[in-house]
Design an enzyme around this catalytic site. Structure first.
Site, PDB file in Angstrom:
ATOM      1  N   THR A  33     -11.407  21.798 -29.156  1.00 54.13           N
ATOM      2  CA  THR A  33     -11.345  20.301 -28.886  1.00 54.13           C
ATOM      3  C   THR A  33     -12.500  19.546 -28.716  1.00 54.13           C
ATOM      4  OG1 THR A  33      -9.084  20.880 -28.583  1.00 54.13           O
ATOM      5  CG2 THR A  33      -9.733  18.521 -28.059  1.00 54.13           C
ATOM      6  N   GLU A  34     -12.983  18.689 -29.419  1.00 56.26           N
ATOM      7  CA  GLU A  34     -14.179  17.837 -29.181  1.00 56.26           C
ATOM      8  C   GLU A  34     -15.436  18.900 -28.957  1.00 56.26           C
ATOM      9  OE1 GLU A  34     -14.050  14.805 -29.566  1.00 56.26           O
ATOM     10  OE2 GLU A  34     -11.948  14.103 -29.196  1.00 56.26           O
ATOM     11  N   ALA A  35     -15.550  19.842 -29.461  1.00 58.42           N
ATOM     12  CA  ALA A  35     -16.534  20.648 -29.380  1.00 58.42           C
ATOM     13  C   ALA A  35     -16.717  21.384 -28.014  1.00 58.42           C
ATOM     14  CB  ALA A  35     -17.456  20.154 -29.849  1.00 58.42           C
TER      15      ALA A  35
END
Lengths: 397, 380
Positions: A150-152
């Site tokens: 998630t979100e890198a």
């Protein structure tokens, strides 16, 4: 050869209702009580027409024209897929058509676009990653070996966890805080991991498209495919990782900016260079050795100037919500009620915490742009009121 | 730079917030090297500025407060306002010839004629500050005489300073003032004059505070209706109503008929020295006014680190993002936000600390700098 590696993030949060303490009547269904499907449907429809369908059909055409030489990848979250199935099933069909070309890879991530990788107990995280793989497999027969948190979100521990789950590659932000003087355009090993390879985002070249494309203050405006391809050709590494929100095409950058024409011309311009070729993340990882090692003890992400977890957990209101949500896990599982589990997981969408960010400098604008709330305080009140109501339901179930 | 300023009151003589504003503004201007001759009605109090740079010039005589309720606007009152303005204009014309004033600056309607006469007799650029207008004080039934004076001042002024963008909208809409000559300068507060909520002891019972004139404009009835709703959800709460006014009797019987009187305390008019601890001891400050040009009390609560809920129709809602906002008519919305502040400590703490930081930035020196900026736009 230098690989040009495109990955598009496709996500829609399941937005919350304004939860009133003094409502005359409240729905029995928890989903209906907390989530605002009218808004979700309206926004999903708008983005489908402006971005998902036109961008998919353009990319499908480009893949056809280039006979296997144009290759791309996506990360589709579970909350996106669920909304697509319910609101606009033709979106699923169009991704299916892309999958059929064999030139498209689907990355693995947490089904609920959650911050569960930051939970003390990783059970939930592992379950969500498995759920997501199964969903991708059943919809698109996808079998990619690269993980995108998630979100890198990325750290040594998360990379090791991904390795344990059988992934060969993991996506991260190619930020100076991690790389120092080194370039993001190489594969890196990760400290404490045996074999997983990190693909790091070239945020400068990515943001040239996703963020600066239509910026008139930018000396490089207007950006042409020819110019951009020249920049790519000038980068000497193994792979140039261009990771961006898919909504860049048609939604953040409107059609009028010329973003679709840019995209349409790009494969041709890039393939004019003999040493450039498109590859998907799994292909990059399988074809190349690592050129160094990175050490990321504290989680990084691709969000905000800080590139850390502060977009979601930067203030005490956000942390309180996160802990309250995490603290419900045991009670939620004990109910063995699928609706309760599903609702708890939807409440894990990282977006809910993103809206509560109070960072007041330049980044605040981005949070504000996406937030349905007047202020982070209003967002907090709504989220906490829902969480309190949900807790009561869980305890009574 | 030398300025002729016309005001109505100056500490210790004061009937409203204008005295404090004029005192702080003139001293901050003096610190910036701007000399101020402050013309005002002669009073029985010993009015005196501190240090150099500000000179009080008492003229005429007025015994009435300008902001008392409408009933007090008797014929005597208007006659005394008129007499003051005539005397002031004469004095201004006399002194103006010997002094090198670069601007004449007045506050609110009571001093407008003197400033207008000064403008034309001495050929000075004129600045009008409007802290409120007749519409804010009297709602639907403005006194036509006062409204006309306000209108004349706004037409004749070279620059109109007002205290919020909300007010700027009112001046454009209700008085047709040319937007190009309006300047918004927010009020300031001295955080050192207030106790902070984290430094005082809070009891078990949480306190929700209303502080203001008990008049329709301040929406005290909505405060009590919201209190009833809050008490449906939270029990250990006390609603404190500070201030006096026409509606006192009505509000007391309303609290009885709503069945919440054991949870409501009317404490009447609060002297300054008690105000600071009342803000600090409160857990929530509510300023739900129907119309509030600025709302200095919200700024005082911020300076005390007491979370504030303000109405959208208030100037104070503009000055910091660290506050909660409601429509003045939205009783449930107000109640919901009060409940949230009572329940969630982290919300109270975050708002309190952030708003306090913002309040610290709202200094009189900043007001003075902005005011000098306006003078420089038009000075001779």
């Amino acid at each position: 050869m230098t690989a040009v590696c495109f990955y598009f993030q496709v996500h829609q949060p399941v937005r919350l209702k304004r939860f009133s303490l003094f409502a005359d009547s409240i729905p029995d269904s928890l989903y209906e009580r907390y989530f605002d499907d009218a808004t979700n449907k309206a926004i999903f429809g708008k983005v489908t027409d402006k971005c998902y369908l036109p961008a998919n059909s353009l990319l499908l055409k480009l893949i056809g024209e280039n006979e296997g030489r144009f290759r791309i990848s996506y990360s589709l979250t579970g909350s996106f897929l669920e909304q697509a199935k319910r609101f606009r099933p033709e979106v699923i069909d169009s991704f299916h058509a892309l999958a059929e070309t064999g030139c498209v890879e689907f990355l693995n991530e947490t089904y609920y676009h959650s911050l569960s990788s930051l939970f003390e107990d990783k059970t939930e995280f592992v379950e969500q990653v498995r759920m997501h793989s199964q969903e991708l497999h059943s919809l698109f027969k996808a079998s990619g070996k690269v993980f995108r948190n998630t979100e890198a979100l990325f750290s040594n521990d998360m990379a090791r966890l991904a390795e344990d789950l059988g992934f060969d590659g993991i996506v991260g932000e190619g930020h100076e805080s991690v790389l120092g003087w080194r370039s993001p355009d190489y594969l890196y090993g990760v400290k404490g991991c045996a074999r997983i390879k990190a693909l790091l985002r070239n945020y400068k070249l990515s943001d040239d498209v996703s963020y600066r494309f239509s910026a008139r203050w930018w000396p490089e405006w207007p950006l042409t495919a020819e110019k951009y391809a020249k920049w790519l050709a000038g980068a000497p590494g193994q792979c140039i990782n261009l990771f961006m929100d898919y909504e860049t095409f048609g939604e953040h950058q409107w059609e009028e900016t010329g973003i679709f024409s840019f995209l349409a011309a790009l494969p041709r311009e890039v393939l004019k260079y003999q040493h450039l070729g498109f590859m998907t993340p799994t292909e990059v990882v399988q074809d190349n050795p690592v050129m160094g090692e990175i050490d990321v003890p504290n989680p990084i992400s691709w969000a905000d100037m800080e590139r850390d977890v502060s977009a979601w957990l930067g203030n005490s209101m956000q942390r309180e919500c996160f802990h309250a949500l995490q603290g419900l896990e045991l009670k939620v599982r004990e109910t063995r009620d699928p609706e309760i589990l599903h609702v708890w997981r939807l409440l894990q969408n990282s977006d809910h915490l993103y809206y509560l960010c109070t960072k007041s400098w330049a980044d605040g604008d981005v949070h504000k742009y996406f937030s349905p709330f007047q202020s982070p305080y209003e967002g907090f009140i709504n989220y906490m009121n829902i969480l309190q109501d949900f807790r009561k339901e869980v305890e009574e179930a | 730079m030398k300025v002729a300023m016309v005001g109505w009151e100056y500490p210790p003589f004061k009937t409203g917030g204008l005295a404090v504003h004029c005192y702080e503004l003139t001293h901050a201007l003096a610190r910036r090297g701007v000399e101020v001759d402050f013309y005002m009605p002669r009073t029985e109090s010993n009015v005196a500025p501190k240090g150099d740079g500000v000179k009080i010039i008492p003229v005429g005589y007025a015994r009435y407060g300008a902001y008392v309720t409408k009933n007090a606007y008797g014929l005597d009152f208007f006659a005394s306002v008129h007499a003051f303005n005539n005397a002031c204009a004469e004095e201004l014309a006399k002194r103006g010839r010997g002094n090198d004033y670069c601007v004449v600056h007045h506050h609110d309607w009571m001093t407008a004629f003197a400033a207008m006469k000064g403008k034309y007799s001495l050929g000075l650029p004129m600045v009008s500050t409007f802290h409120s207008t007749e519409y804010d004080r009297s709602g639907m039934f403005p006194n036509g005489y006062i409204r006309d004076i306000e209108q004349k001042a706004m037409v004749n002024a070279d620059r109109v300073i007002t205290v919020s963008n909300y007010m700027k909208g009112q001046l454009k809409e209700k008085f047709g003032v040319d937007e190009g000559k309006i300047r918004v300068i927010y009020n300031a507060v001295r955080t050192d004059e207030f106790k902070q909520s984290w430094d005082v002891k809070h009891g078990k019972e949480k306190i929700v505070l209303f502080l203001g004139r008990l008049a329709e404009q301040k929406a005290p009835a909505q405060f009590l209706y919201a209190a009833k709703r809050v008490l449906e959800k939270e029990r250990h709460v006390r609603f404190v109503v500070a201030g006096t006014g026409d509606m006192m009797g009505y509000l007391i019987s309303l609290s009885v008929s709503l069945g919440i009187s054991p949870h409501v305390t009317f404490i009447g008019y609060l002297p300054d020295e008690q105000k600071e601890s009342v803000y600090a001891k409160s857990d929530v400050y509510v300023m739900g006014s129907v119309s509030e040009p600025f709302g200095i009390t919200a700024l005082e609560a911020m300076a005390s680190g007491t979370p504030v809920i303000v109405s959208k129709t208030s100037g104070a809602s503009e000055v910091s993002p660290h506050r909660l906002v409601v429509d003045f008519w939205d009783v449930n919305g107000l109640a919901e936000r009060i409940v949230a502040l009572l329940r969630y400590k982290v919300l109270r703490d975050t708002l309190a600390h952030n708003e306090y930081e913002d309040a610290k930035g709202m200094t009189w020196d900043k007001v003075a700098d902005q005011t000098i900026g306006v003078y420089n736009e038009i000075r001779k």
